[in-house]
Scaffold this active site. Structure first.
Site, PDB file in Angstrom:
ATOM      1  N   ALA A 175       4.019   4.277   6.350  1.00 46.54           N
ATOM      2  CA  ALA A 175       5.592   3.997   6.437  1.00 46.54           C
ATOM      3  C   ALA A 175       6.100   2.956   5.505  1.00 46.54           C
ATOM      4  O   ALA A 175       5.382   1.922   5.169  1.00 46.54           O
ATOM      5  CB  ALA A 175       5.739   3.582   7.827  1.00 46.54           C
TER       6      ALA A 175
ATOM      7  N   GLY B  90       0.905   4.937   8.527  1.00 43.32           N
ATOM      8  CA  GLY B  90       1.378   6.291   8.490  1.00 43.32           C
ATOM      9  C   GLY B  90       1.017   7.543   7.918  1.00 43.32           C
ATOM     10  O   GLY B  90       1.211   8.723   8.499  1.00 43.32           O
TER      11      GLY B  90
ATOM     12  N   GLU C   6      -2.006   8.531  10.025  1.00 39.38           N
ATOM     13  CA  GLU C   6      -1.557   9.231  11.181  1.00 39.38           C
ATOM     14  C   GLU C   6      -1.063  10.572  11.009  1.00 39.38           C
ATOM     15  O   GLU C   6      -0.842  11.529  11.867  1.00 39.38           O
ATOM     16  CB  GLU C   6      -0.186   8.167  11.580  1.00 39.38           C
ATOM     17  CG  GLU C   6      -0.745   6.892  12.363  1.00 39.38           C
ATOM     18  CD  GLU C   6       0.465   5.960  12.520  1.00 39.38           C
ATOM     19  OE1 GLU C   6       1.043   5.631  11.616  1.00 39.38           O
ATOM     20  OE2 GLU C   6       0.389   5.334  13.808  1.00 39.38           O
TER      21      GLU C   6
ATOM     22  N   GLU D  25      -1.963  -1.689   9.798  1.00 42.29           N
ATOM     23  CA  GLU D  25      -0.931  -2.192  10.581  1.00 42.29           C
ATOM     24  C   GLU D  25      -0.851  -3.892  10.924  1.00 42.29           C
ATOM     25  O   GLU D  25      -0.048  -4.730  10.809  1.00 42.29           O
ATOM     26  CB  GLU D  25      -0.171  -1.491  11.794  1.00 42.29           C
ATOM     27  CG  GLU D  25       0.295  -0.173  11.318  1.00 42.29           C
ATOM     28  CD  GLU D  25      -0.658   0.961  11.192  1.00 42.29           C
ATOM     29  OE1 GLU D  25      -2.009   0.608  10.980  1.00 42.29           O
ATOM     30  OE2 GLU D  25      -0.351   2.153  10.927  1.00 42.29           O
TER      31      GLU D  25
HETATM   32  N1  CAA Z   1       5.884   0.840   1.845  1.00 42.89           N
HETATM   33  C1  CAA Z   1       6.431   0.695   0.687  1.00 42.89           C
HETATM   34  N2  CAA Z   1       6.035   0.636  -0.537  1.00 42.89           N
HETATM   35  C2  CAA Z   1       4.629   0.769  -0.664  1.00 42.89           C
HETATM   36  C3  CAA Z   1       3.875   1.036   0.371  1.00 42.89           C
HETATM   37  C4  CAA Z   1       4.300   1.191   1.613  1.00 42.89           C
HETATM   38  N3  CAA Z   1       3.521   1.422   2.734  1.00 42.89           N
HETATM   39  N4  CAA Z   1       2.769   1.110  -0.325  1.00 42.89           N
HETATM   40  C5  CAA Z   1       2.859   0.827  -1.502  1.00 42.89           C
HETATM   41  N5  CAA Z   1       4.113   0.700  -1.859  1.00 42.89           N
HETATM   42  C6  CAA Z   1       4.599   0.489  -3.095  1.00 42.89           C
HETATM   43  C7  CAA Z   1       4.270  -0.824  -3.622  1.00 42.89           C
HETATM   44  O1  CAA Z   1       5.481  -1.845  -3.074  1.00 42.89           O
HETATM   45  C8  CAA Z   1       4.344  -0.711  -5.180  1.00 42.89           C
HETATM   46  O2  CAA Z   1       5.837  -0.756  -5.435  1.00 42.89           O
HETATM   47  P1  CAA Z   1       6.294  -1.572  -6.752  1.00 42.89           P
HETATM   48  O3  CAA Z   1       5.718  -0.895  -8.060  1.00 42.89           O
HETATM   49  O4  CAA Z   1       7.898  -1.390  -6.685  1.00 42.89           O
HETATM   50  O5  CAA Z   1       5.731  -3.001  -6.505  1.00 42.89           O
HETATM   51  C9  CAA Z   1       4.000   0.636  -5.380  1.00 42.89           C
HETATM   52  O6  CAA Z   1       4.090   1.345  -4.038  1.00 42.89           O
HETATM   53  C10 CAA Z   1       2.630   0.629  -5.808  1.00 42.89           C
HETATM   54  O7  CAA Z   1       1.801  -0.056  -5.089  1.00 42.89           O
HETATM   55  P2  CAA Z   1       0.698  -1.284  -5.250  1.00 42.89           P
HETATM   56  O8  CAA Z   1       1.210  -2.028  -6.523  1.00 42.89           O
HETATM   57  O9  CAA Z   1       0.334  -2.083  -4.077  1.00 42.89           O
HETATM   58  O10 CAA Z   1      -0.386  -0.435  -5.614  1.00 42.89           O
HETATM   59  P3  CAA Z   1      -2.107  -0.914  -5.609  1.00 42.89           P
HETATM   60  O11 CAA Z   1      -2.726   0.313  -6.237  1.00 42.89           O
HETATM   61  O12 CAA Z   1      -2.311  -2.212  -6.113  1.00 42.89           O
HETATM   62  O13 CAA Z   1      -2.468  -0.833  -4.065  1.00 42.89           O
HETATM   63  C11 CAA Z   1      -2.598   0.062  -2.033  1.00 42.89           C
HETATM   64  C12 CAA Z   1      -2.388   0.461  -3.448  1.00 42.89           C
HETATM   65  C13 CAA Z   1      -3.665  -0.281  -1.325  1.00 42.89           C
HETATM   66  C14 CAA Z   1      -2.037   1.330  -1.259  1.00 42.89           C
HETATM   67  C15 CAA Z   1      -1.224  -0.972  -1.593  1.00 42.89           C
HETATM   68  O14 CAA Z   1       0.124  -0.435  -2.060  1.00 42.89           O
HETATM   69  C16 CAA Z   1      -0.935  -1.021  -0.004  1.00 42.89           C
HETATM   70  O15 CAA Z   1      -1.665  -1.919   0.575  1.00 42.89           O
HETATM   71  N6  CAA Z   1       0.112  -0.757   0.386  1.00 42.89           N
HETATM   72  C17 CAA Z   1       0.520  -0.648   1.915  1.00 42.89           C
HETATM   73  C18 CAA Z   1      -0.527  -0.103   2.697  1.00 42.89           C
HETATM   74  C19 CAA Z   1       0.029  -0.370   4.446  1.00 42.89           C
HETATM   75  O16 CAA Z   1       0.324  -1.516   4.719  1.00 42.89           O
HETATM   76  N7  CAA Z   1       0.592   0.624   4.994  1.00 42.89           N
HETATM   77  C20 CAA Z   1       0.723   0.549   6.407  1.00 42.89           C
HETATM   78  C21 CAA Z   1       2.120   0.554   6.568  1.00 42.89           C
HETATM   79  S1  CAA Z   1       2.766   0.171   7.992  1.00 42.89           S
HETATM   80  C22 CAA Z   1       2.876   1.626   8.852  1.00 42.89           C
HETATM   81  O17 CAA Z   1       2.479   2.652   8.530  1.00 42.89           O
HETATM   82  C23 CAA Z   1       3.231   1.517  10.428  1.00 42.89           C
HETATM   83  C24 CAA Z   1       3.395   2.763  11.212  1.00 42.89           C
HETATM   84  O18 CAA Z   1       2.435   3.258  11.643  1.00 42.89           O
HETATM   85  C25 CAA Z   1       4.918   3.079  11.578  1.00 42.89           C
END
Ligand code: CAA
Length: 261
Positions: free
Chosen positions: A67, A112, A115, A135
């Site tokens: 998400a 998400g 999921e 999460e």
């Molecule tokens: N939401 C918003 N933006 C996201 C995102 C997310 N879940 N995942 C990645 N992005 C964005 C980053 O912020 C980044 O944006 P900018 O270029 O503007 O800075 C871009 O995508 C590229 O990401 P990274 O630079 O972080 O890429 P990376 O290769 O270094 O890392 C990754 C990749 C490990 C997937 C890392 O992006 C990451 O950990 N993302 C978050 C994963 C996460 O925590 N997901 C769970 C979200 S909570 C959820 O889903 C709750 C629910 O059930 C309702």
């Protein structure tokens, strides 16, 4: 069908491909993405010429990285609850879609994204795919039923380990624990999903739909109730043209010509 901003879709030979397409944000899910998926699924459900749906992620890095964290940051408690209900609703729409849905997991499937993949009927992973429920690292818990579908797929112990440690696992580990059905070389991912779709499409479409429904319903009730439900659906299939055709074709040693009736 409508034009979309966040997803791409293509219909080809009875298969619809849906690509979640926000590659700059690693295809993170916000309300606009869900609204578009939902609107498209509503159309797909009504279209009997569509036999299988394949969902994948745009770009070369992610299926869906979760998400959208920026979108969720300002959410209050009631807004969070409502957001969870939106995501759960669309994932339920996928799970209950009459047609089978295959997730072609091409990269990160986190939060998400994992999921979403779990709401699909079958998951095929590229060897580059990575799965996890991170999460708790953000101070939240899954909101789109990850805490419910993950234990149903991989068992309670492994699900709790993944949910509580937030460990990211690779495609082979996902295969080992039963989170995905198959792992293929990255460049063969869509081909493998299409191959599986075509295998499904050889069979009676109505029987395929009822099989999906029988498993979905049966997994949520006790064995006796599920078996009774299966019996009812089995009875329904016995009254179809496709049953006459499938059985006659077997006895006449020819290929069946199913019509979905
Ligand atoms: N939401 C918003 N933006 C996201 C995102 C997310 N879940 N995942 C990645 N992005 C964005 C980053 O912020 C980044 O944006 P900018 O270029 O503007 O800075 C871009 O995508 C590229 O990401 P990274 O630079 O972080 O890429 P990376 O290769 O270094 O890392 C990754 C990749 C490990 C997937 C890392 O992006 C990451 O950990 N993302 C978050 C994963 C996460 O925590 N997901 C769970 C979200 S909570 C959820 O889903 C709750 C629910 O059930 C309702």
């Amino acid at each position: 069908m409508t034009e979309f901003q966040n997803i791409l879709f293509e219909k080809n030979d009875g298969i619809v491909f849906i690509t979640i397409n926000r590659p700059k944000a690693l295809n993170a899910l916000n309300k606009d993405v869900f609204d578009e998926i939902s609107a498209l699924l509503t159309e797909i459900a009504k279209d009997e010429s569509i036999r299988v749906v394949i969902i994948t992620g745009g770009g070369d890095k992610a299926f869906v990285a979760g998400a959208d964290i920026a979108y969720m940051l300002p959410m209050s408690s009631p807004e969070g609850k409502a957001w969870g209900a939106i995501g759960q609703g669309v994932l339920n729409q996928i799970e209950k879609l009459p047609q089978p849905v295959i997730a072609a997991v091409n990269g990160f499937a986190l939060g998400g994204g994992c999921e979403l993949a779990m709401a699909c009927d079958i998951r095929i992973a590229s060897e580059k795919a990575k799965f996890g429920q991170p999460e708790v690292t953000l101070g939240i818990i899954p909101g789109f039923a990850g805490s419910q579908r993950l234990p149903r797929l991989v068992g309670k112990g492994k699900a709790k380990e993944l949910l509580l440690t937030a460990d990211m696992i690779d495609a082979q580990e996902a295969l080992r624990i039963g989170l995905v059905n198959k792992v293929v070389p990255h460049e063969e991912l869509i081909g493998a999903a299409v191959e599986m779709a075509r295998k499904i499409m050889k069979h009676g479409p109505y029987a395929v739909r009822l099989c999906k429904e029988a498993v979905n319903v049966g997994m949520e009730v006790d064995l006796e109730t599920g078996s009774r439900y299966e019996g009812t659906l089995f009875g329904i299939t016995c009254a179809t043209h496709d049953k006459q055709e499938g059985m006659s074709a077997f006895l006449e040693k020819r290929k069946p010509n199913f019509t979905g009736k």
